[in-house]
Design an enzyme around this catalytic site. Sequence first.
Site, short mmCIF file in Angstrom:
data_model
loop_
_atom_site.label_atom_id
_atom_site.label_comp_id
_atom_site.label_asym_id
_atom_site.label_seq_id
_atom_site.Cartn_x
_atom_site.Cartn_y
_atom_site.Cartn_z
N LYS A 1 0.83 -1.20 0.00
CA LYS A 1 0.00 0.00 0.00
C LYS A 1 0.88 1.26 0.00
O LYS A 1 1.98 1.24 0.55
CB LYS A 1 -0.88 0.05 1.25
N ARG B 1 -10.56 -11.12 1.91
CA ARG B 1 -11.44 -12.16 1.36
C ARG B 1 -10.82 -13.54 1.46
O ARG B 1 -11.53 -14.55 1.51
CB ARG B 1 -11.81 -11.80 -0.08
#
Length: 484
Positions: free
Chosen positions: A263, A337
């Site tokens: 990130k 997820r």
Amino acid sequence: MPIRTRISPAGDGRPAGEIALAEGAELVAVPVRSGPEVDVAGLGVSPPVDPAELLAFHDAKGEAGEVLACPLRLGDRTAELLLYGVGDGSPGALRRAGAALARRAKGREHLVAVPPEGDPAAFTEGLLLGSYEFWIGEEPRKRAVGAVTVRTADRAAVDRAVIVAQAVAQARDLANQPSTDKGPAWLADRAVEFAEAAGLGVRIRDENALRAEGFGGLLTVGAGSPRPPRLIELTYEPEGGADRHVVLVGKGITFDSGGLSLKPTDNMKTMKTDMAAGGAVMAVLRALPALNARVRVTGLVAAAENAFSGSAMRPSDVISHYGGKTSEVLNTDAEGRLVLADALAYADADLDPDEVIDVATLTGAAKVALGLRHGALFATDDALADRLLAAGEAAGEPLWRMPLVDDYRPGIDSEVADVANIERRGYGGGAIMAALFLREFAGKRPWAHLDIAGPARSTSDEAELTKGATGYGVRLLLTLLTTA
């Protein structure tokens, strides 16, 4: 840290001024309706200034969040009268009013409040949540008000509001805790403490148990960190049993660097709160016994730290999840997820629930679509979706239903595995694609997915929210689980 503010209902009919005089309160608060309209009959003493003239002088409208003050003589000492607006008296307005009053009362030890007409629970929630503070180090310059006496006979409503607000505060505390200490094992230890305090069942799977049972998503996501993953399982069953079993699944990424798909720095600054949904699930389970919920609930928190190192997962890796379904990793920053997939597959295969609801700070796309106040709802069952929408509206944590677009499903086809963790084609709709991925692991039973990437964090103090973690999902899920 628990909310410092203590709420006590006073239902003996005494005027607010008399209560304040007897208990040494520094503040007395009276509601102002839109108009503005104010009634000081419940005060029991005469204010030195006509409240109507004071409101007119300040051009007040009685809107929720307005607070005006003037001196008030109580016996031989001076206190302060607070005139607080309640707007239209809706639950949302009352939460905002209570929060504004709590912030105005900071630094004082005791406030006596004449509650507005309507929902005393919403008003009390606002008072408590507006009093929330998280601090590490020296004491904050202005502590929250020490105690509030709410002049109401509806003790049950106030008591419930206190339980709910404390649960929200616990979820906020977990998410606001810096990741200096907050690894998966730390979160699991907090779950054990919650279970002991509330009489819940608890099981913690460490990395050895996860490996033995085939929880490949958790193991792969956590492989880059020296702090190994955990699967937290909390169980609540009411006395006498229940005819319905709900499984709650929470994303518990204790820090998300993005892994090798790193990130940007600014995007990493809030990632200590990437386990906000897992903390909400833990707080909900802890509160259920106190609320005498009549439904059996299992809470699963898939906890891992998504770090980067020589052992971290790589784009192009293939994961074998619980139960054997495989996924191809195309982006290591789509890790939430991957851990949820394990927990959902386990819930479906082994726990036999009637309904499964997962909660996660999952996609920036949901935040872009719905902003900071609405969670995104995806569901395979209309009845479950309707109940969640109604619970969110009642609790002040609104949801917006989003589509599970079957035509988009080919976008997560993989060339080497059962499914890919991000889309390979240009469909867009990142939140939808993430929900479609999770649906692959949820089985055929009623399932809902709440993407709370927007409302899980607040950039400022606003109404009952405080800057940082909001505890979003706790009030919603407690409403869902404790109403028929």
